[in-house]
Design an enzyme around this catalytic site. Structure first.
Site, PDB file in Angstrom:
ATOM      1  CE  LYS A  84      -4.214  -1.745   0.182  1.00  0.00           C
ATOM      2  NZ  LYS A  84      -5.199  -1.492  -0.893  1.00  0.00           N
ATOM      3  CD  GLU A 106     -10.140   3.721   0.506  1.00  0.00           C
ATOM      4  OE1 GLU A 106      -9.341   2.893   0.024  1.00  0.00           O
ATOM      5  OE2 GLU A 106     -10.094   4.943   0.238  1.00  0.00           O
ATOM      6  CB  SER A 373      -0.161  -8.033  -1.340  1.00  0.00           C
ATOM      7  OG  SER A 373      -1.100  -8.800  -0.606  1.00  0.00           O
TER       8      SER A 373
END
Length: 393
Positions: A84, A106, A373
């Site tokens: 991210k 969010e 990830s």
């Protein structure tokens, strides 16, 4: 600027957001063409995030399965523990370039919220994060991390109190405060230009992985596999191989308790065409167009839509989209811990589970590249509760 992917994408938003989106489009086009912007972005990824991340051969797991070699792209080793941060740095630098003073985001599993709070602290900007109340409870370590980093966390109780509802509230905030606020969307969903912009910032994953596979193995992988909620980590990986016809692209959706039960978050495999959060895409919805509550053991995949580019890749056949259940994801989570000493995020465990399914039926010289990830520190308690509930059921 790409606004549509086949029939998908677009800007289905209130009139009040059209001007901010046009401003964002123009600013991003200019930033991409500015060597100073791209240089700073690359330097922060290198010196702060710790890129590039390595690829790791999962030797013991591959030997146990007796087929293809599973190779992990180690986004779990980034600062903040997931992919991210690649995107939040890019968007925060763009916000600063545009003169925006405040960041909002969010989050589902909390990793995007942590990454946004992290870069806000780095750049000295106030940050507010919207998170479903259910996710606040099941991802409490990340809530504490966000607060420690200086972010204000809003627990959203409306609707299903998960990622969809957090995004709804963030959009409401942006509509009200768009003059001084930048909305850092965490996935390849939302109105244009977000799907293209997020994919571009995450494409560092695929570019690195492609070069690393050529250097390490002398060839490209046979398959590139990644989990898909909104789909940013998958698009980041796919971006490196999309023009390589020999590489099969595999996106893995959250099957929850199984597609037939209705308790899942598999928008491509179990949804229909509609509009959500400003884009036309595949959605989990009723015949009347009402959004269906999603379910997954993984908070980060618990979203009723998917990025429009994924829908287009599915329709054109360039990528295959499969479904992994909670049970399969938890089993893969355990397997990577025991065989490789790596604790994966439950989101990443879905991609790993798909590789575990495929590997035994492939030759040993086949290479399955899995995007790991994120790391699973945040999921330890959730995984324990899940296994305890299964024992007691």
């Amino acid at each position: 600027m790409k606004t549509h992917y086949g029939a998908y994408g677009g800007q289905y938003v209130a009139e009040t957001l059209m001007a901010p989106l046009k401003e964002l489009e123009a600013a991003y086009e200019a930033a991409k063409a500015d060597p100073d912007f791209m240089r700073e972005f690359g330097e922060i990824l290198r010196d702060y995030v710790g890129r590039e991340t390595p690829i790791t051969v999962a030797r013991r797991l591959s030997e146990h399965l007796g087929g293809a070699t599973i190779v992990l792209k180690r986004e779990d080793l980034n600062h903040t523990g997931a992919h991210k941060v690649n995107n939040t740095i890019g968007q925060a630098l763009l916000a600063r370039r545009m003169g925006k003073k405040r960041l909002i985001a969010e989050t589902g599993a909390g990793m995007h919220g942590v990454a946004t709070a992290t870069v806000a602290a780095l750049l000295g900007m106030p940050c507010e994060v919207y998170m479903g109340a259910i996710d606040v409870e099941r991802q409490s370590p990340n809530v504490e991390r966000m607060k420690m980093l200086g972010a204000k966390v809003h627990a959203v109780t409306e609707g299903s109190a998960t990622l969809k509802d957090a995004m709804n509230e963030a959009l409401r905030d942006w509509v009200t405060n768009c003059d001084d606020t930048f909305y850092v969307i965490g996935t390849v969903a939302g109105p244009a230009p977000y799907p293209e912009m997020v994919r571009d910032f995450q494409s560092v994953i695929g570019r690195e992985a492609r070069r690393q596979c050529l250097e390490k193995f002398g060839r490209l992988p046979d398959e590139a596999i990644a989990c898909v909620g909104g789909g940013s980590n998958a698009m980041g990986l796919f971006a490196g191989f999309i023009d390589d016809a020999s590489v099969k692209l595999v996106g893995v959706e959250a099957g929850g308790k199984g597609i037939s039960t209705g308790e899942h978050a598999a928008s491509i495999n179990g949804g229909r065409l509609g509009v959500l959060h400003g884009a036309k895409t595949m959605l989990l919805q009723t015949g009347d167009g009402n959004i269906i509550d999603t379910y997954s053991v993984s908070a980060g995949l618990d979203y009723p839509g998917v990025g429009p580019e994924h829908c287009h890749l599915h329709d054109t056949g360039r990528a295959e989209y499969t479904v992994i259940t909670d049970d399969e994801a938890i089993a893969a989570f355990d397997a990577l811990c025991r065989y490789e000493g790596i604790i994966p995020a439950l989101e990443s465990s879905h991609a790993l589970a798909e590789a575990i399914k495929r590997a035994p039926g492939l030759p040993k010289n086949a290479i399955l590249l899995v995007n790991l990830s994120g790391r699973g520190d945040k999921d330890m308690e959730n995984a324990r509760r899940y296994k305890d509930a299964k024992k007691n059921s």
